[in-house]
Motif scaffolding. Structure first.
Motif, PDB file in Angstrom:
ATOM      1  N   GLN C  33       0.845  -1.191   0.000  1.00  0.00           N
ATOM      2  CA  GLN C  33       0.000   0.000   0.000  1.00  0.00           C
ATOM      3  C   GLN C  33       0.890   1.254   0.000  1.00  0.00           C
ATOM      4  O   GLN C  33       2.050   1.213   0.387  1.00  0.00           O
ATOM      5  N   ASP C  67     -13.349   4.547   7.236  1.00  0.00           N
ATOM      6  CA  ASP C  67     -14.389   4.220   6.245  1.00  0.00           C
ATOM      7  C   ASP C  67     -14.676   2.728   6.375  1.00  0.00           C
ATOM      8  O   ASP C  67     -13.771   1.903   6.266  1.00  0.00           O
TER       9      ASP C  67
ATOM     10  N   MET D   1     -14.093   4.859  -5.325  1.00  0.00           N
ATOM     11  CA  MET D   1     -13.767   5.937  -4.374  1.00  0.00           C
ATOM     12  C   MET D   1     -13.934   7.288  -5.049  1.00  0.00           C
ATOM     13  O   MET D   1     -13.321   7.576  -6.059  1.00  0.00           O
ATOM     14  N   ASN D   7      -5.240   9.125   0.568  1.00  0.00           N
ATOM     15  CA  ASN D   7      -4.794   7.922   1.271  1.00  0.00           C
ATOM     16  C   ASN D   7      -5.960   7.122   1.825  1.00  0.00           C
ATOM     17  O   ASN D   7      -6.820   7.660   2.523  1.00  0.00           O
ATOM     18  N   ARG D   8      -5.957   5.838   1.515  1.00  0.00           N
ATOM     19  CA  ARG D   8      -6.987   4.901   1.974  1.00  0.00           C
ATOM     20  C   ARG D   8      -6.267   3.593   2.237  1.00  0.00           C
ATOM     21  O   ARG D   8      -5.934   2.844   1.315  1.00  0.00           O
ATOM     22  N   GLN D  10      -6.200  -0.060   3.719  1.00  0.00           N
ATOM     23  CA  GLN D  10      -7.163  -1.104   4.061  1.00  0.00           C
ATOM     24  C   GLN D  10      -6.614  -2.054   5.116  1.00  0.00           C
ATOM     25  O   GLN D  10      -5.431  -2.407   5.099  1.00  0.00           O
ATOM     26  N   SER D  56     -11.095   0.926   6.366  1.00  0.00           N
ATOM     27  CA  SER D  56      -9.960   1.669   5.843  1.00  0.00           C
ATOM     28  C   SER D  56      -9.709   2.902   6.696  1.00  0.00           C
ATOM     29  O   SER D  56     -10.639   3.522   7.206  1.00  0.00           O
ATOM     30  N   VAL D  58      -8.589   6.616   6.296  1.00  0.00           N
ATOM     31  CA  VAL D  58      -8.597   7.604   5.207  1.00  0.00           C
ATOM     32  C   VAL D  58      -7.909   8.873   5.716  1.00  0.00           C
ATOM     33  O   VAL D  58      -8.264   9.387   6.779  1.00  0.00           O
TER      34      VAL D  58
ATOM     35  N   LEU E   3     -18.215   7.032   5.701  1.00  0.00           N
ATOM     36  CA  LEU E   3     -16.990   7.670   6.201  1.00  0.00           C
ATOM     37  C   LEU E   3     -17.279   8.334   7.545  1.00  0.00           C
ATOM     38  O   LEU E   3     -18.332   8.928   7.736  1.00  0.00           O
TER      39      LEU E   3
ATOM     40  N   ASP F  67     -15.979  15.459  -2.378  1.00  0.00           N
ATOM     41  CA  ASP F  67     -16.561  14.179  -2.790  1.00  0.00           C
ATOM     42  C   ASP F  67     -17.489  14.454  -3.965  1.00  0.00           C
ATOM     43  O   ASP F  67     -18.394  15.273  -3.864  1.00  0.00           O
TER      44      ASP F  67
END
Lengths: 68, 68, 68, 68, 68, 68
Positions: C33, C67, D1, D7-8, D10, D56, D58, E3, F67
């Motif tokens: 990642q 999330d 997304m 940045n995410r 997991q 995740s 974020v 989120l 978003d």
């Protein structure tokens, strides 16, 4: 002061550097330490910031880390 | 200092207040100004922070606003 | 580690892109990642960052969202 | 997304601790590293977060520092 | 919405300005107020943002100050 | 307004919840949308915040995500 931000450090603007949308503004505090801020160039214009002006660095307490 | 954060203000820990997961730590700078930080209580324990210790407030430049 | 920031993700610098005052630095973690950071170009110079170096992404816990 | 945050990361929720208005949520990534988040207890309830769930972390790129 | 960020203000993209790595995106809300965001130019491209699109400003509650 | 923060959303304080060091303050905007802020309980006291007061949510542009 009517803003919830807990930190307001008073000093003098020591330097302003602008490039495109971004600006770096450095304030010198009374004990000679410096605080550098990254803000938008738009705000430098709107506030008519200039070197030598009195200004404060304003920082929300949740943004401050401690090193010890 | 090997961290990218531009701001490191040196001083002495003037007070620590802890409640549940959260702590407020205040540092007194050399010119008598104060910086208040909200960190986790876990970090207060891990760093063994105590009133009277020398410590620095570390702040990323993008978190600093200017008031002028 | 003497900094209150709770998160320190170790990896290798995969890329550095600089434009004016701003830089984007991406770190690859051990599981493949990536973490992308926006810092000042000044910090890239000061820390002598280069692709391939070992480095950590440091993040204050209050800046992390979930999330799920 | 569809979110601008760069940045995410997991992983799996390793722990949730709640006290009053505040919660600490820790995610374990694939390489065994952990990311700790401070969010509101309200969000833990609203998202029905539980240990063991996939989730995740974020993070906006401007919130990430580099240590090298 | 999955989120944890507590704030999601819906509106329409009124302007996008890009320079180098950085972009300023302004959203107009239903009551005529505006929210300005600084994100990476990369995110403007990735999300294919365009003036006139419906979009939301997303803000973690710890980043919001109160002035009263 | 003399502060560099680009965003100042005017409304009315709809609720204040305090627990220990932390407070959640929610502002209702003119179009019925809400903004929730996490600040210190100290600031709620210092600014004498009360439900029904006119107040603004102040947000630095670098803290706003999009978003879309």
């Amino acid at each position: 002061m009517t803003l919830s931000a807990r930190n307001r450090l008073q000093g003098t603007i020591a330097s302003i550097e602008t490039d495109g949308l971004t600006a770096e503004v450095t304030i010198e505090l009374g004990d000679g330490q410096h605080v550098t801020s990254v803000i938008t160039a738009n705000s430098v214009d709107r506030l008519e910031l200039e070197e030598g002006m009195e200004a404060s660095a304003v920082i929300k307490a949740t943004e401050v880390m401690i090193d010890a």
